[in-house]
Design an enzyme around this catalytic site. Structure first.
Site, PDB file in Angstrom:
ATOM      1  N   GLU A 160       0.569  -1.264  -0.179  1.00  6.16           N
ATOM      2  CA  GLU A 160      -0.271   0.155  -0.278  1.00  6.16           C
ATOM      3  C   GLU A 160       1.221   1.098   0.302  1.00  6.16           C
ATOM      4  OE1 GLU A 160      -3.046   0.040   3.400  1.00  6.16           O
ATOM      5  OE2 GLU A 160      -3.814  -1.688   1.909  1.00  6.16           O
ATOM      6  N   GLU A 200      -6.541  -7.389  -0.041  1.00  3.77           N
ATOM      7  CA  GLU A 200      -6.928  -7.502   1.022  1.00  3.77           C
ATOM      8  C   GLU A 200      -8.277  -7.360   0.989  1.00  3.77           C
ATOM      9  OE1 GLU A 200      -4.524  -4.548   3.470  1.00  3.77           O
ATOM     10  OE2 GLU A 200      -2.869  -5.463   2.270  1.00  3.77           O
TER      11      GLU A 200
HETATM   12  C1  GLA Z   1      -3.894  -2.898   5.002  1.00  2.00           C
HETATM   13  C2  GLA Z   1      -2.585  -2.784   4.816  1.00  2.00           C
HETATM   14  C3  GLA Z   1      -2.281  -4.110   6.175  1.00  2.00           C
HETATM   15  C4  GLA Z   1      -3.902  -4.023   7.184  1.00  2.00           C
HETATM   16  C5  GLA Z   1      -4.524  -3.533   6.292  1.00  2.00           C
HETATM   17  C6  GLA Z   1      -5.450  -3.630   8.357  1.00  2.00           C
HETATM   18  O1  GLA Z   1      -4.318  -2.982   4.262  1.00  2.00           O
HETATM   19  O2  GLA Z   1      -2.018  -2.926   3.647  1.00  2.00           O
HETATM   20  O3  GLA Z   1      -1.114  -4.600   6.623  1.00  2.00           O
HETATM   21  O4  GLA Z   1      -2.913  -2.728   8.073  1.00  2.00           O
HETATM   22  O5  GLA Z   1      -4.288  -2.682   6.489  1.00  2.00           O
HETATM   23  O6  GLA Z   1      -6.870  -3.657   7.581  1.00  2.00           O
END
Ligand code: GLA
Length: 679
Positions: A158, A316
């Protein structure tokens, strides 16, 4: 937008739809790690992201490398039939790096330094940080280049999530380089930034700074260019890491997880798309949104837009509650499966989660996971197993694509521009505006491509451009050409106002769309808090009104019935003659105010009706149906019943989730997911 599902890269060695999540074995003892793989097999997991936050484990002190745990993890996963999206491990630098080099720490506009102790405490423009990140990436790539579990590179994590904008001295230097490349000489910058205003003229690039805390509004074009620079700086960092991976393992695809939704403002993912071998996205529901499944659908359609129609990875989402909102909602029975299949319906060929096993320690211990604190005798685990089984049952969807007749235009620079300070109103939300239009389309069961204004619009019968504040001449011409080809185009208030430098297009608003729409707005009439006006059909509107003049041939479909502008146009329509060479006439609609949800539904319905666009399969409100098309002519309906009542759809074929023929209509119980191979 119909992508051809041929020759696209995909995680190596993964059959069907990929299933899995982030896997963080470094948080667990050996006995647990062994159990993990057995449970992954039970759940049908095929792909996990490993080593995302592992820098401090891999390199506990400068130059000491501890690979043993990671070698073992990859070997064990491979033996268990689970492939790996291996991270560059750069997402969070170890404490020793910040300790030795505090000059890598990011700085906010007000000079606040962001210290280690959380994560992502680095300046993306820091030469020191970048040298270390490149070094680590090369080490990881060289170590695992031939590992049979390696399916995909997961670059960092991210990018820009916590620190989209760094205002440090390194950022200042990089910003200046970026500006020199964009403008060539400082006089061009002065012209673009309008620095004749407020004595802001620069004599050299050396004098230019990021927009740091200032006595009053910073130069708007400086703010806009800093947003562009920042998005590019993160992309450049991605590219540098990716290039190392490509050099060492040319055959392994590379991605990074984007955050395309109504929440992430600062990265222009359309400009990133060409650099990712596969588009991957992360999505989390907003617990405060009673229709969060509609925002989910928007995010998925936006991701497919970024992917130019090709299948993408949901990298995710969450099995149940997250831990980072003010109140974190537990998912209801069936909701996680519906969420997952909403993404699949809209083009995802992989469903993954943060994370595999719920952490016992750290800031995310109350974030749900595939395997919760309570272990396997839990609803969450049973849902995890059920999802794995269901994804297997629909494996034939892989590679199929989604087609839409409606384009919703979405532009990150327009978002940045629309929400700059010193505007007629400071409470306009670009994503809320876009989402309101999306919701009206979603309610009608119409499939929508969310695309940028420069996208190929030739395949669309309806083009919706909500609050497209800022755009280039070419983008405006692209929208106008869609109408001249026969599309119905709907443009709304505060669109077409500025060029790409945030200079107002003179001669009356909405400058870039004046001719297309056949309107000229003389003055904006922003409304006060709680103030509403009524349209002549009783629709209520708030936030924004305008004094609009009509060109010949433009009709006022609705007028303001009260308020300062009573009698003036609120919704207009103009027939757009077919371009030379034939074809059918199009239409250009202008909505000059923010109408309530019912009013927006009525406008949307009118535009859809005139264009002859309706749902592929009519369904009850709250029942979502999306069709995926295979290259071989087969098609599937993915049906999500978000309601509390069972429904029967007038379609036939073979239902894959239950494995039963649907000869006499498709029965979809309350809350259920069904996937029909159409006959
Ligand atoms: C983001 C991050 C993860 C985690 C999630 C929690 O997507 O990439 O590492 O912290 O949030 O929702």
């Amino acid at each position: 937008m119909t992508a051809q599902p041929t020759d696209r890269p995909w995680p190596l060695g993964v059959e069907g739809l990929a299933y899995g999540g982030d896997y963080n074995p470094e948080q667990w003892p050996q006995s647990v790690r062994v159990e993990d793989v057995a449970l992954m097999q039970e759940a049908g997991v095929s792909l996990v992201s490993v080593a995302i936050f592992s820098w401090a484990q891999i390199e506990p002190r400068p130059g000491t490398l501890e690979w043993g745990w990671l070698d073992e993890t990859l070997d064990r996963l491979h033996a268990g039939g689970v492939q790996v999206a291996l991270a560059t491990a750069t997402a969070s630098p170890p404490p020793w790096l910040a300790h030795q080099h505090p000059e890598i720490l990011p700085v906010l506009a007000d000079g606040t330094v962001l210290w280690p102790g959380g994560r992502q405490h680095y300046r993306v423009a820091s030469p020191v940080y970048r040298e270390h990140a490149l070094r680590l990436t090369r080490l990881v790539a060289e170590r695992y280049r031939d590992h049979p579990a390696l399916a995909l590179w997961h670059v960092d994590n991210e990018l820009g999530c916590h620190v989209p904008h760094d205002h440090s001295d390194d950022a200042a230097a990089a910003f200046r380089r970026w500006l020199e490349a964009r403008y060539g000489d400082v006089e061009a910058l002065n012209a673009a930034w309008g620095t004749a205003f407020w004595s802001q003229r620069y004599d050299s690039f050396d004098e230019v700074l990021p927009p740091r805390s200032a006595p009053t509004f910073a130069n708007p074009t400086q703010q806009l260019d800093f947003a562009r620079y920042s998005s590019d700086a993160w992309l450049e960092h991605y590219r540098a890491l990716r290039d190392v991976l490509r050099e060492v393992t040319p055959g392994v695809p590379t991605t990074t997880n984007l955050m395309a939704s109504t929440r992430t403002k600062w990265l222009d993912y359309f400009s990133w798309a060409g650099d990712l071998d596969i588009i991957a996205n992360d999505h989390y529901l907003d617990a405060a949104d009673p229709e969060d499944h509609v925002e989910l659908a928007f995010s998925a359609d936006l991701t497919r837009g970024i992917a130019a129609g090709r299948p993408w990875i949901l990298m995710e989402h969450s099995t149940s509650a997250v831990n980072w909102q003010p109140r974190n909602r537990t998912k209801r029975p069936g909701e996680m499966l519906r969420n997952s299949f909403q993404h699949v319906a809209r083009g995802a060929d992989a469903v993954m989660f943060f994370q595999w096993r719920q952490s016992a320690a750290g800031a995310e211990k109350f974030h749900s996971a595939m395997l919760p604190h309570g272990g396997t005798d839990t609803d969450v685990w049973r849902n995890t197993v059920e999802l794995g089984r269901t994804l297997k049952a629909v494996a034939e969807l892989r590679g199929s694509t989604v087609r839409a007749r409606v384009a919703l235009l979405f532009s990150y620079p327009a978002w940045w521009g629309a929400e700059l300070d010193s505007h007629p109103t400071n409470v306009l939300s670009y994503p809320a505006t876009v989402l309101a239009h999306y919701r009206a389309l979603w309610r009608r069961g119409v499939t929508v491509d969310v695309v940028e204004p420069s996208a190929d619009l030739s395949g669309y019968d309806v083009v919706v451009a909500p609050t497209l504040y800022l755009l280039s001449d070419d983008e405006a011409a692209n929208v106008a050409a869609a109408a001249a080809r026969g599309a119905s185009v709907l443009v709304t208030y505060f669109s077409g106002i500025a060029d790409e430098h945030d200079h107002v297009r003179l001669g009356g608003y909405p400058g870039a769309f004046r001719d297309l729409l056949g309107v000229r707005t003389e003055e904006f009439w922003a409304l006060g808090e709680g103030q509403t006006v009524t349209l002549d059909d009783g629709t209520s509107a708030d936030l924004w009104t305008e004094k609009v003049h009509l060109a010949e041939g433009t009709e006022a479909v609705r007028t303001f019935a009260d308020g300062d502008l009573a009698g003036g146009p609120a919704l207009t329509r103009r027939t757009v003659p077919a371009a030379a060479g034939g074809g059918r006439d199009g239409a250009a609609w202008y909505l000059a105010t923010r109408v309530d949800a019912d009013g927006l539904q009525a406008v949307t319905d009118a535009v859809l009706a005139e264009a002859g666009v309706r749902a592929d399969v009519p369904a009850a409100p709250g029942v979502e149906v999306v069709r995926r098309h295979g290259a071989d002519g087969r098609s599937w309906l993915v049906v999500l019943n978000h309601t509390g009542d069972g429904v029967r759809l007038p379609v036939t074929g073979h239902e894959l989730v239950t494995g039963t023929p649907a000869g006499d209509g498709l029965v979809v119980p309350a809350g259920a997911v069904r996937v029909l191979r159409e006959s």
